[in-house]
Design a protein around this motif. Structure first.
Motif, PDB file in Angstrom:
ATOM      1  N   TYR A   1       0.858  -1.194   0.000  1.00 24.50           N
ATOM      2  CA  TYR A   1       0.000   0.000   0.000  1.00 24.50           C
ATOM      3  C   TYR A   1       0.886   1.232   0.000  1.00 24.50           C
ATOM      4  CZ  TYR A   1      -3.539   3.407   1.532  1.00 24.50           C
ATOM      5  OH  TYR A   1      -4.377   4.486   1.623  1.00 24.50           O
ATOM      6  N   VAL A   2       0.695   2.086  -1.012  1.00 24.46           N
ATOM      7  CA  VAL A   2       1.417   3.361  -1.093  1.00 24.46           C
ATOM      8  C   VAL A   2       0.368   4.449  -1.268  1.00 24.46           C
ATOM      9  CG1 VAL A   2       3.172   4.704  -2.298  1.00 24.46           C
ATOM     10  CG2 VAL A   2       3.398   2.211  -2.165  1.00 24.46           C
ATOM     11  N   LEU A   3       0.178   5.256  -0.240  1.00 22.99           N
ATOM     12  CA  LEU A   3      -0.785   6.353  -0.310  1.00 22.99           C
ATOM     13  C   LEU A   3      -0.389   7.309  -1.433  1.00 22.99           C
ATOM     14  CD1 LEU A   3      -3.249   7.663   1.227  1.00 22.99           C
ATOM     15  CD2 LEU A   3      -1.538   9.062   2.407  1.00 22.99           C
ATOM     16  N   GLY A   4      -1.379   7.854  -2.133  1.00 18.79           N
ATOM     17  CA  GLY A   4      -1.080   8.764  -3.235  1.00 18.79           C
ATOM     18  C   GLY A   4      -0.293   9.991  -2.800  1.00 18.79           C
ATOM     19  N   ALA A   5      -0.582  10.486  -1.602  1.00 13.03           N
ATOM     20  CA  ALA A   5       0.170  11.628  -1.050  1.00 13.03           C
ATOM     21  C   ALA A   5       1.269  11.090  -0.139  1.00 13.03           C
ATOM     22  CB  ALA A   5      -0.767  12.557  -0.287  1.00 13.03           C
ATOM     23  N   ALA A   6       2.152  10.289  -0.713  1.00 10.26           N
ATOM     24  CA  ALA A   6       3.208   9.650   0.084  1.00 10.26           C
ATOM     25  C   ALA A   6       4.301  10.623   0.484  1.00 10.26           C
ATOM     26  CB  ALA A   6       3.821   8.485  -0.705  1.00 10.26           C
TER      27      ALA A   6
ATOM     28  N   GLU B   1      -1.602  -9.638  -9.215  1.00 14.44           N
ATOM     29  CA  GLU B   1      -2.760 -10.514  -9.208  1.00 14.44           C
ATOM     30  C   GLU B   1      -3.916  -9.717  -9.820  1.00 14.44           C
ATOM     31  OE1 GLU B   1      -1.456  -9.963  -5.689  1.00 14.44           O
ATOM     32  OE2 GLU B   1      -2.352  -8.012  -5.973  1.00 14.44           O
ATOM     33  N   PRO B   2      -4.935 -10.398 -10.343  1.00 12.21           N
ATOM     34  CA  PRO B   2      -6.027  -9.680 -11.010  1.00 12.21           C
ATOM     35  C   PRO B   2      -6.668  -8.606 -10.137  1.00 12.21           C
ATOM     36  CG  PRO B   2      -6.210 -12.027 -11.437  1.00 12.21           C
ATOM     37  CD  PRO B   2      -5.092 -11.865 -10.445  1.00 12.21           C
ATOM     38  N   GLU B   3      -6.727  -8.857  -8.815  1.00 11.76           N
ATOM     39  CA  GLU B   3      -7.413  -7.889  -7.940  1.00 11.76           C
ATOM     40  C   GLU B   3      -6.503  -6.759  -7.468  1.00 11.76           C
ATOM     41  OE1 GLU B   3      -6.010 -11.304  -5.225  1.00 11.76           O
ATOM     42  OE2 GLU B   3      -6.804 -11.052  -7.246  1.00 11.76           O
ATOM     43  N   HIS B   4      -5.259  -6.724  -7.929  1.00 10.35           N
ATOM     44  CA  HIS B   4      -4.367  -5.640  -7.493  1.00 10.35           C
ATOM     45  C   HIS B   4      -4.971  -4.291  -7.875  1.00 10.35           C
ATOM     46  CE1 HIS B   4      -1.078  -2.728  -7.548  1.00 10.35           C
ATOM     47  NE2 HIS B   4      -0.556  -3.475  -6.597  1.00 10.35           N
ATOM     48  N   SER B   5      -5.081  -3.419  -6.885  1.00  9.38           N
ATOM     49  CA  SER B   5      -5.715  -2.125  -7.098  1.00  9.38           C
ATOM     50  C   SER B   5      -4.684  -1.010  -6.985  1.00  9.38           C
ATOM     51  CB  SER B   5      -6.822  -1.923  -6.058  1.00  9.38           C
ATOM     52  OG  SER B   5      -7.428  -0.672  -6.222  1.00  9.38           O
ATOM     53  N   SER B   6      -4.730  -0.057  -7.906  1.00 12.24           N
ATOM     54  CA  SER B   6      -3.812   1.083  -7.877  1.00 12.24           C
ATOM     55  C   SER B   6      -4.589   2.369  -8.167  1.00 12.24           C
ATOM     56  CB  SER B   6      -2.692   0.884  -8.913  1.00 12.24           C
ATOM     57  OG  SER B   6      -1.794   1.975  -8.890  1.00 12.24           O
ATOM     58  N   PRO B   7      -5.397   2.815  -7.176  1.00 15.56           N
ATOM     59  CA  PRO B   7      -6.226   3.999  -7.426  1.00 15.56           C
ATOM     60  C   PRO B   7      -5.450   5.315  -7.376  1.00 15.56           C
ATOM     61  CG  PRO B   7      -6.527   3.243  -5.176  1.00 15.56           C
ATOM     62  CD  PRO B   7      -5.623   2.245  -5.841  1.00 15.56           C
ATOM     63  N   PHE B   8      -4.192   5.272  -6.867  1.00 19.19           N
ATOM     64  CA  PHE B   8      -3.444   6.513  -6.641  1.00 19.19           C
ATOM     65  C   PHE B   8      -2.306   6.726  -7.633  1.00 19.19           C
ATOM     66  CE2 PHE B   8      -4.456   5.155  -2.086  1.00 19.19           C
ATOM     67  CZ  PHE B   8      -5.702   5.762  -2.108  1.00 19.19           C
ATOM     68  N   MET B   9      -2.178   5.843  -8.632  1.00 22.10           N
ATOM     69  CA  MET B   9      -1.118   6.002  -9.647  1.00 22.10           C
ATOM     70  C   MET B   9       0.281   5.911  -9.029  1.00 22.10           C
ATOM     71  SD  MET B   9      -1.891   8.589 -12.791  1.00 22.10           S
ATOM     72  CE  MET B   9      -1.099  10.012 -12.192  1.00 22.10           C
ATOM     73  N   THR B  10       0.470   4.986  -8.087  1.00 22.03           N
ATOM     74  CA  THR B  10       1.766   4.856  -7.412  1.00 22.03           C
ATOM     75  C   THR B  10       2.523   3.599  -7.837  1.00 22.03           C
ATOM     76  OG1 THR B  10       0.498   3.964  -5.536  1.00 22.03           O
ATOM     77  CG2 THR B  10       1.243   6.242  -5.371  1.00 22.03           C
ATOM     78  N   PHE B  11       2.045   2.917  -8.893  1.00 24.45           N
ATOM     79  CA  PHE B  11       2.722   1.716  -9.383  1.00 24.45           C
ATOM     80  C   PHE B  11       2.858   1.770 -10.913  1.00 24.45           C
ATOM     81  CE2 PHE B  11       0.768   0.425  -5.427  1.00 24.45           C
ATOM     82  CZ  PHE B  11       1.754  -0.354  -4.816  1.00 24.45           C
ATOM     83  N   CYS B  12       4.016   1.336 -11.409  1.00 28.16           N
ATOM     84  CA  CYS B  12       4.206   1.082 -12.845  1.00 28.16           C
ATOM     85  C   CYS B  12       4.269  -0.419 -13.050  1.00 28.16           C
ATOM     86  CB  CYS B  12       5.523   1.683 -13.340  1.00 28.16           C
ATOM     87  SG  CYS B  12       5.489   3.444 -13.583  1.00 28.16           S
ATOM     88  N   PHE B  13       3.546  -0.921 -14.051  1.00 29.37           N
ATOM     89  CA  PHE B  13       3.626  -2.336 -14.399  1.00 29.37           C
ATOM     90  C   PHE B  13       3.879  -2.472 -15.895  1.00 29.37           C
ATOM     91  CE2 PHE B  13       0.859  -2.567 -10.554  1.00 29.37           C
ATOM     92  CZ  PHE B  13       1.732  -3.308  -9.771  1.00 29.37           C
ATOM     93  N   GLN B  14       4.430  -3.594 -16.278  1.00 25.51           N
ATOM     94  CA  GLN B  14       4.704  -3.860 -17.679  1.00 25.51           C
ATOM     95  C   GLN B  14       3.397  -4.080 -18.438  1.00 25.51           C
ATOM     96  OE1 GLN B  14       7.775  -4.168 -19.635  1.00 25.51           O
ATOM     97  NE2 GLN B  14       8.286  -2.820 -17.915  1.00 25.51           N
TER      98      GLN B  14
END
Length: 400
Positions: A226-231, A366-379
């Motif tokens: 978990y990485v808060l968007g305002a980290a 995993e399919p349920e991985h959620s990134s609502p804050f734009m804090t992850f890059c994936f291929q």
């Protein structure tokens, strides 16, 4: 100098400006980061990493979160800082410290990590991820300058802000991103070893390195992150309040933060009044359904739309409340939007996608991985590279 000026007078400023006469709590910077990392998460128990440029003196912290409490384990203090380490290269590449680190992250995709060995001459990293900067290469401790003459002997002359970006600059960006990721993963692996927990929360400016966050799943045993968007430091305000509420006042009930729509909002009448005041032409549509259809049609025609709805987002990212929208399909759309935003052409754009579709297009953990804050890059998978060329970066990744 700041500590001898307004920083030491914070209590008096609060009293004078706000007229507040109650008790004031001073929450240490990294305690605020740790609280902002863990308390808004959905985890009952979690490992916590706080990592940034500098708070008071602390730059890195390993913690455990449990219910309504956070417990510190280990820390690293100034001048040894992964955030300032990355910032030194940011400045050397002609960008602004504490502003443009994400430009270095974007530029890294265009280079090769040819300077990794040289960079490791400037920092001593242990197997557990603890590190010490070789201060003969850095001068931010003594001067208002990030690097020393020895740094220039090692890497050459710095790029000036108005100079073209060279192959060396791209390779340096790739190299510092590579080294930062390696240190980040070592720290996270050590944190897992001492906690044994599968969940981790990360906060501090370094936690906004979305590229490193996305790779953490492959390079550490943690299963949920978990990485808060305002980290960054703006989130420290939230963290200070949460630390007081949970840890000092003893309130056990936590509320997960699943969106960051905390800012100002405006009624239609207010917006209409401003449009009329400035004599701007506008059309008011019948209802939201008509608005959605109109915008969808404009996007399908490769038009670019300014999108304004609800409360403004808290933190450094536009997350659909105050956003520029464009179709991800045409390859040249990135260049067009970058021109509108007056941004460098190497800068990538984020893609917004439905939760139930994300695993079809991106290599999420995993399919349920959620990134609502734009804090992850994936291929991106092949389908995304084919259909969404504008949002797939040079290295095949996308911040989604």
């Amino acid at each position: 100098p700041e500590w001898l000026g307004h920083k030491i007078k914070v209590e008096q400023i609060i009293r004078d400006k706000l007229g507040f006469r109650g008790k004031i709590f001073f929450i240490p910077h990294h305690f605020s980061h740790a609280a902002a990392a863990f308390f808004p998460s959905q985890f009952a128990e979690s490992a916590i990493l706080t990592i940034d440029g500098i708070g008071e003196y602390q730059t890195t912290g390993l913690w455990r979160g449990q219910g309504g409490r956070i417990i510190p384990f280990k820390k690293i203090d100034f001048p040894h800082s992964l955030g300032l380490f990355y910032a030194a290269f940011t400045a050397f590449l002609g960008f602004r410290v504490n502003e443009d680190e994400y430009k270095v992250m974007g530029l890294a995709a265009y280079g090769k990590p040819r300077y990794t060995d040289k960079i490791y001459q400037t920092i001593d990293v242990r197997p557990d991820g603890s590190f010490r900067l070789n201060m003969k290469y850095f001068s931010f401790r003594e001067h208002f300058r990030m690097w020393s003459k020895n740094f220039e002997k090692l890497f050459g002359k710095p790029r000036l802000a108005d100079e073209p970006i060279s192959a060396r600059d791209k390779d340096l960006a790739a190299s510092i991103q590579n080294v930062t990721e390696e240190i980040y993963f070592k720290i996270l692996n050590h944190l897992y070893a001492i906690t044994g927990l599968r969940n981790v929360c990360v906060s501090g400016g370094v936690a906004l390195n979305a590229l490193a966050n996305g790779k953490a799943y492959r390079n550490t045993p943690f299963e949920h992150m978990y990485v808060l968007g305002a980290a960054g430091d703006s989130g420290g305000a939230l963290g200070a309040a949460l630390f007081l509420y949970h840890q000092i006042l003893g309130n056990p009930q936590r509320t997960p933060v699943t969106n960051l729509h905390f800012g100002s909002s405006y009624e239609d009448e207010e917006i209409e009044g401003i449009l009329k005041q400035y004599k701007l032409s506008f059309e008011k549509l019948a209802d939201e359904d008509a608005l959605i259809r109109r915008v969808a049609r404009l996007l399908s025609e490769n038009k670019i739309v300014g999108w304004f709805q609800g409360r403004m987002e808290f933190g450094p990212r536009a997350l659909g409340s105050r956003s520029i929208l464009a179709s991800p399909k045409p390859r040249d759309m990135k260049e067009r939007v970058n021109e509108i935003k007056l941004r460098e052409q190497f800068r990538p754009f984020a893609g917004s996608i439905l939760q139930e579709k994300v695993h079809e297009y991106f290599e999420t953990p995993e399919p349920e991985h959620s990134s609502p804050f734009m804090t992850f890059c994936f291929q991106a998978k092949a389908a995304a590279k084919k259909d969404f060329a504008a949002i797939v970066h040079e290295d095949g990744s996308c911040r989604i």
